[in-house]
Design a protein around this motif. Sequence first.
Motif, short mmCIF file in Angstrom:
data_model
loop_
_atom_site.label_atom_id
_atom_site.label_comp_id
_atom_site.label_asym_id
_atom_site.label_seq_id
_atom_site.Cartn_x
_atom_site.Cartn_y
_atom_site.Cartn_z
N MET A 96 0.84 -1.19 0.00
CA MET A 96 0.00 0.00 0.00
C MET A 96 0.88 1.24 0.00
SD MET A 96 -3.11 -0.96 2.63
CE MET A 96 -4.06 0.45 2.06
N LEU A 106 -3.81 0.23 -3.08
CA LEU A 106 -3.19 -1.08 -3.03
C LEU A 106 -2.61 -1.37 -4.41
CD1 LEU A 106 -6.11 -1.35 -1.27
CD2 LEU A 106 -5.01 -3.52 -0.70
N GLU A 141 -8.24 2.01 -1.56
CA GLU A 141 -8.51 1.28 -0.32
C GLU A 141 -10.00 1.21 -0.03
OE1 GLU A 141 -6.79 1.41 4.24
OE2 GLU A 141 -7.44 3.28 3.29
#
Length: 537
Positions: free
Chosen positions: A290, A299, A315
């Motif tokens: 991340m 991500l 996310e």
Amino acid sequence: MNTQKYFIYARKSTDDTSRQVRSIDDQLAEVRELATRNNLQIVEIFVERQTAKTPGRPVFNEMLSRIEEGEANGIIAWHPDRLARNSLDGGRIIYLVDTGKIVDLRFPTYKFDATAQGKFMLSVMFGQSKYYVDNLSENIKRGQRQKLKNGIWPQWAPLGYLNDRSTKTIVPDANKAPLVKKMFEMYATGDYTLSQVREIVVNLGLRGKLEKPPSVSKVQYALRNPIYHGIIRFNEELYEGMHEPLISKTLFDKCQEVMERKSHWKKSKHKDFLYRGAIRCGECGCQITMEVQKGHQYLRCTKKKGACSQSYMREEKLAAQVSEQIRRVAISDEWAELFFEEIKRAQAEEYAATQKHQEKLRQDITLCDLRQSRLMNAFLDRVISEEEYKQTKNQIILEKKQIQENIVSFAGIEQGWLELFKRFVTLANKATYIASEGDETTQWQFFKKVGSNLTLRDGNLLWVPKGVWQSVMDKEVLKQSEEEAQKKGGRKAAKRVLNSIERRERDSNPRYGEFPVRRFSKPLHSAALPSLQNIYL
């Protein structure tokens, strides 16, 4: 007038006045009265608080060195045993008498003459003092051995216990014992260093002997001491203790495992992202990491194995998918109630099945006692060496202790998996609430207990349900159960679901998890529980 010069020497073995026949003040009062009555010239007074059982007393050695240099040629003491209780110090004094460095020894309780007979009698007095110390030591050791055979700790109570003078045993300290237990529980998690454990329990009020905070080394020693789970270790030999254990052997063994493998704890230098390290790329198999871009967390695949076509993913999108997947494992209130009724019936059947196994464990304890008795006879008959005796005895003691703990905990373990299943149903019943009302952290922690093999491909979260959670998601079983519920009633439907779980796990090639392979036919071993334990622990 007597022109000889004297040193006064007074000694006691400890600062504990309750354990001394004559205190320093008593000794000095009598020897001063002797010196005044005989008009003796005193050069200096030497006072020492140390046992004379072994050589090496610094004050005593200093006094003799100054006598050898000629500062004095006589000694005044309360009794010869104040000067020496070992052969080396006693021989040194007699040698100084032989060489003329000491010309006189004065005692209120004994008269010395610097003659052959006087030196002989003095050596007898020194020998008698040594005999007293040796005999006392043997008596103490014999008493300790007898206490150990009876399962009684023979010394000062360890941290967390108190010496009970009425029973001559140790009992848990109401204030300190819970903190010692918490110390073991904290360290067994592997999340704390010894220093951190020590700091926490000290802040909670844990104090050692003389009410001083225990050091880190004392905490480590306590964590390695088997006395806390009921085994006394004394001179590298193990004995069954009759005192109340503070922890289980399982918890103690866990602490030893953590201590063996634990290295210096290092905090990760990475930013703490919620989903990092738990998901792999569905295309190349690399880890999903991340990062922050323009104020948003994304991500992405690390692409450490080469080219990968997977793109970034916000996310928030993954969080929405996690929430949706949690809803898939939810159990309705009606189904939860049916499960609870079936579990209650199963608990009664399971209890009956455990009785035979508990009887087998009690027979194993009797066998351990028999083996220990035979081992003692073999040692007394000199068939085996002392080292072989201690090693084998320690193994039998630990084996017996483990069996005793199994007897105590077995019923709880057998009923335990049903209790775990009950808590699983409760948790699955709350899945809808967690998915709609829980925050992202709560949802993610729940989801990691539900699913495994988490992968991300083309923006979609793929996963495999763990163990029993697969049954909740098994649409075919649920559909059949719902149809049967409409025809024959809800109780049989719930029983069908439980039986379907049991049949799946009897598969020669099971696809999901480690759910126990038997429900009622044989007692369930604790090793079969991790799947349910991981659901909520």
